[in-house]
Write an enzyme that holds these catalytic residues in place. Sequence first.
Site, PDB file in Angstrom:
ATOM      1  N   VAL A  82       2.087  14.314  -3.853  1.00 12.49           N
ATOM      2  CA  VAL A  82       1.506  15.193  -2.832  1.00 12.49           C
ATOM      3  C   VAL A  82      -0.022  15.116  -2.829  1.00 12.49           C
ATOM      4  CG1 VAL A  82       3.447  16.785  -2.673  1.00 12.49           C
ATOM      5  CG2 VAL A  82       1.742  17.130  -4.475  1.00 12.49           C
ATOM      6  N   GLN A 120       2.029  -6.034  -3.113  1.00 13.68           N
ATOM      7  CA  GLN A 120       2.538  -6.114  -1.731  1.00 13.68           C
ATOM      8  C   GLN A 120       3.832  -5.293  -1.601  1.00 13.68           C
ATOM      9  OE1 GLN A 120       1.527  -9.569  -3.166  1.00 13.68           O
ATOM     10  NE2 GLN A 120      -0.401  -8.597  -2.695  1.00 13.68           N
ATOM     11  N   LYS A 163       1.790   1.980  -5.120  1.00 16.11           N
ATOM     12  CA  LYS A 163       2.348   1.406  -6.363  1.00 16.11           C
ATOM     13  C   LYS A 163       1.411   1.624  -7.544  1.00 16.11           C
ATOM     14  CE  LYS A 163       2.459  -2.519  -4.275  1.00 16.11           C
ATOM     15  NZ  LYS A 163       2.066  -2.096  -2.926  1.00 16.11           N
ATOM     16  N   GLY A 205      -4.537  -4.411  -3.791  1.00 13.74           N
ATOM     17  CA  GLY A 205      -5.542  -3.389  -4.089  1.00 13.74           C
ATOM     18  C   GLY A 205      -4.781  -2.139  -4.475  1.00 13.74           C
ATOM     19  N   HIS A 206      -4.784  -1.810  -5.757  1.00 12.80           N
ATOM     20  CA  HIS A 206      -4.003  -0.675  -6.265  1.00 12.80           C
ATOM     21  C   HIS A 206      -4.971   0.418  -6.715  1.00 12.80           C
ATOM     22  CE1 HIS A 206      -0.285  -3.427  -7.148  1.00 12.80           C
ATOM     23  NE2 HIS A 206      -0.690  -3.467  -5.905  1.00 12.80           N
ATOM     24  N   ASP A 225       0.807  -1.224   0.000  1.00 16.75           N
ATOM     25  CA  ASP A 225       0.000   0.000   0.000  1.00 16.75           C
ATOM     26  C   ASP A 225       0.840   1.274   0.000  1.00 16.75           C
ATOM     27  OD1 ASP A 225      -2.258  -1.640   0.099  1.00 16.75           O
ATOM     28  OD2 ASP A 225      -2.181  -1.714   2.292  1.00 16.75           O
TER      29      ASP A 225
HETATM   30  P1  GDP Z   1      -0.801   0.267  -3.520  1.00 23.84           P
HETATM   31  O1  GDP Z   1      -1.401  -1.008  -3.035  1.00 23.84           O
HETATM   32  O2  GDP Z   1       0.671   0.341  -3.274  1.00 23.84           O
HETATM   33  O3  GDP Z   1      -1.137   0.569  -4.956  1.00 23.84           O
HETATM   34  O4  GDP Z   1      -1.459   1.428  -2.645  1.00 23.84           O
HETATM   35  P2  GDP Z   1      -3.042   1.579  -2.296  1.00 23.84           P
HETATM   36  O5  GDP Z   1      -3.748   2.039  -3.506  1.00 23.84           O
HETATM   37  O6  GDP Z   1      -3.544   0.357  -1.616  1.00 23.84           O
HETATM   38  O7  GDP Z   1      -2.966   2.691  -1.175  1.00 23.84           O
HETATM   39  C1  GDP Z   1      -2.457   3.958  -1.425  1.00 23.84           C
HETATM   40  C2  GDP Z   1      -3.556   4.987  -1.145  1.00 23.84           C
HETATM   41  O8  GDP Z   1      -2.985   6.269  -1.056  1.00 23.84           O
HETATM   42  C3  GDP Z   1      -4.587   5.077  -2.264  1.00 23.84           C
HETATM   43  O9  GDP Z   1      -5.828   5.398  -1.705  1.00 23.84           O
HETATM   44  C4  GDP Z   1      -4.068   6.228  -3.121  1.00 23.84           C
HETATM   45  O10 GDP Z   1      -5.098   6.880  -3.864  1.00 23.84           O
HETATM   46  C5  GDP Z   1      -3.521   7.136  -2.063  1.00 23.84           C
HETATM   47  N1  GDP Z   1      -2.383   7.973  -2.475  1.00 23.84           N
HETATM   48  C6  GDP Z   1      -1.351   7.670  -3.311  1.00 23.84           C
HETATM   49  N2  GDP Z   1      -0.459   8.685  -3.354  1.00 23.84           N
HETATM   50  C7  GDP Z   1      -0.932   9.637  -2.510  1.00 23.84           C
HETATM   51  C8  GDP Z   1      -0.440  10.902  -2.082  1.00 23.84           C
HETATM   52  O11 GDP Z   1       0.642  11.353  -2.471  1.00 23.84           O
HETATM   53  N3  GDP Z   1      -1.194  11.585  -1.181  1.00 23.84           N
HETATM   54  C9  GDP Z   1      -2.373  11.107  -0.705  1.00 23.84           C
HETATM   55  N4  GDP Z   1      -3.050  11.851   0.169  1.00 23.84           N
HETATM   56  N5  GDP Z   1      -2.864   9.920  -1.079  1.00 23.84           N
HETATM   57  C10 GDP Z   1      -2.146   9.191  -1.959  1.00 23.84           C
HETATM   58  P1  IMO Z   2      -0.932  -4.222  -2.173  1.00 21.17           P
HETATM   59  O1  IMO Z   2      -0.490  -4.788  -3.498  1.00 21.17           O
HETATM   60  C1  IMO Z   2      -0.875  -4.606   2.171  1.00 21.17           C
HETATM   61  C2  IMO Z   2      -0.824  -8.685   3.804  1.00 21.17           C
HETATM   62  C3  IMO Z   2      -2.030  -9.162   4.568  1.00 21.17           C
HETATM   63  C4  IMO Z   2      -1.363 -10.104   5.561  1.00 21.17           C
HETATM   64  C5  IMO Z   2      -0.251 -10.739   4.734  1.00 21.17           C
HETATM   65  C6  IMO Z   2      -0.613 -12.099   4.134  1.00 21.17           C
HETATM   66  O2  IMO Z   2      -2.236  -3.523  -2.233  1.00 21.17           O
HETATM   67  O3  IMO Z   2       0.165  -3.427  -1.550  1.00 21.17           O
HETATM   68  P2  IMO Z   2      -2.192 -12.821   2.125  1.00 21.17           P
HETATM   69  O4  IMO Z   2      -3.661 -12.619   1.888  1.00 21.17           O
HETATM   70  O5  IMO Z   2      -1.326 -12.229   1.058  1.00 21.17           O
HETATM   71  O6  IMO Z   2      -1.836 -14.256   2.396  1.00 21.17           O
HETATM   72  O7  IMO Z   2      -1.881 -12.021   3.484  1.00 21.17           O
HETATM   73  O8  IMO Z   2       0.018  -9.825   3.664  1.00 21.17           O
HETATM   74  N1  IMO Z   2      -1.106  -8.182   2.439  1.00 21.17           N
HETATM   75  C7  IMO Z   2      -1.073  -6.882   2.090  1.00 21.17           C
HETATM   76  N2  IMO Z   2      -0.873  -5.775   2.833  1.00 21.17           N
HETATM   77  N3  IMO Z   2      -1.038  -4.489   0.842  1.00 21.17           N
HETATM   78  C8  IMO Z   2      -1.208  -5.587   0.069  1.00 21.17           C
HETATM   79  O9  IMO Z   2      -1.228  -5.531  -1.276  1.00 21.17           O
HETATM   80  C9  IMO Z   2      -1.279  -6.852   0.697  1.00 21.17           C
HETATM   81  N4  IMO Z   2      -1.460  -8.127   0.256  1.00 21.17           N
HETATM   82  C10 IMO Z   2      -1.338  -8.920   1.332  1.00 21.17           C
HETATM   83  O10 IMO Z   2      -2.691  -8.090   5.207  1.00 21.17           O
HETATM   84  O11 IMO Z   2      -0.734  -9.364   6.583  1.00 21.17           O
HETATM   85 MG    MG Z   3      -2.937  -1.653  -1.802  1.00 20.69          MG
END
Ligand code: GDP
Ligand code: IMO
Ligand code: MG
Length: 436
Positions: free
Chosen positions: A416, A226, A16, A40-41, A13
């Site tokens: 940002v 991840q 990416k 979840g991206h 999270d």
């Molecule tokens: P990922 O799994 O690495 O793709 O990240 P996620 O999408 O799960 O979580 C990142 C969250 O931060 C998402 O809700 C993005 O929309 C948000 N986000 C990404 N970059 C920024 C930023 O620079 N500022 C803020 N406030 N939110 C951001």
């Molecule tokens: P993205 O791609 C954050 C965590 C789970 C748990 C551990 C193992 O959005 O960054 P699993 O279901 O993979 O066997 O769970 O890994 N986990 C993540 N945490 N972002 C993710 O994906 C994750 N995918 C798995 O919360 O701790």
């Molecule tokens: Mg994510």
Amino acid sequence: MPASVIVGLQWGDEGKGKTTDFLAEQVSTVVRYQGGDNAGHTIVIGDDTFKLHLVPSGVLYGHITPIIGPGVVVNPATLIREFDGLISRGIDVSRVRVSHAAHLILPHHIALDKARESALAGDKVGTTQRGIGPAYEDRAARLGLRVEDLLDPASAAARLARVLPEKRALLAALGATDYAEAVDADAVVAMIATWGERLRPHIADTNDLVQRAYARKEHLLFEGAQGAMLDLDHGSYPFVTSSHPIAGGAATGGGIAPLQIDEVMGVMKAYATRVGSGPFVTELTDAIGERIAVTGHEVGTTTGRRRRVGWNDAVPLRYAVELNGVSSIMLNKLDVLSGIPEIRLCVAYEIDGRRVDRWPASSADLARATAIYETFPGWEEEITNVRAMADLPVNARRYVTALEEVAGAPIVLLSVGPERTQTIERAWRPLRHGAR
Ligand code: GDP
Ligand code: IMO
Ligand code: MG
């Protein structure tokens, strides 16, 4: 730059999805190489928010071939649901290609993931309960079904007839309930036939697609899911995922060779988060942590769980930069720290009275580690409209420089805000067509 890998440097999270989307404009192909719908991206373009679990983030550009590589575990039901969601929003998914060799997540994997977690009681990993671990287990045991099996229900039926009795016994031993349908061979084969018909046009030899694009000198992007600290071998085992999010995973799971990769962009946030269980030395359980979680909307994209929040930690960061051979960094969510009077950065651990700079090799040592912090003055200004490093408040620049120093790799992109354009480019080369 024909092949770049995007990799999370923390516990997932890191943003990416935003990074991949930002860089995807200039590439021909975006490849997911590991994980499954545990990811979840999030991508925000104007007022539109897209949350992708299996489909590579490049899908939003019409010129890109999004590829789900052989190292990914695919739940066909999720993939079809995601396709339908994207189609209903006017996104063309016809270009998405799924490796024939990717393994399937079937209902019994999900039932087993839930049953194992329940049986662990107080020692839960806190998985996303998407069947990821059990699907990778079957792959390693050579029991798994692959995407190619969707096209041959008769052979899938024969394989399932051997596998399902074992799963039924295991689920019963774990005290699971409500799993009858998951181990009903006829019901699963019927699903497989339906999924196969729908996914047939997308199934391909993706290694060949990757290698042909590389030979044409097109730019390929490998989108990690991840993060390095959740890597099966290199993270905080057993509180990890069952695949290899690190850059090396792109070679085993994406169809690119190590020497064909020439850029590894690490993605990190200005602070740290973690979902699920496991050690988190810099975790904040106070009002500042609460404030960061609320401002940063730190709620899991896949499970809706509240993410744990903490200060940034240079110890795993340095380790992740080494392990991934990171050549540049994108730093996300700097805006979330605006208004916090004092920002902390963990620079080393204290374990049994000793200062330790390296990521502890032993889980027992890690469990006893406490953080040694350096403190930085914060900034009051809202920075979501800043588009140049020079326009950031001086204290924000100081903090960015400190992160860059401890990481040991240049921060070339800064985010940002969640929106595609809320991005500061510092790179020595244009990262997007028409940049600057
Ligand atoms: P990922 O799994 O690495 O793709 O990240 P996620 O999408 O799960 O979580 C990142 C969250 O931060 C998402 O809700 C993005 O929309 C948000 N986000 C990404 N970059 C920024 C930023 O620079 N500022 C803020 N406030 N939110 C951001
Ligand atoms: P993205 O791609 C954050 C965590 C789970 C748990 C551990 C193992 O959005 O960054 P699993 O279901 O993979 O066997 O769970 O890994 N986990 C993540 N945490 N972002 C993710 O994906 C994750 N995918 C798995 O919360 O701790
Ligand atoms: Mg994510």
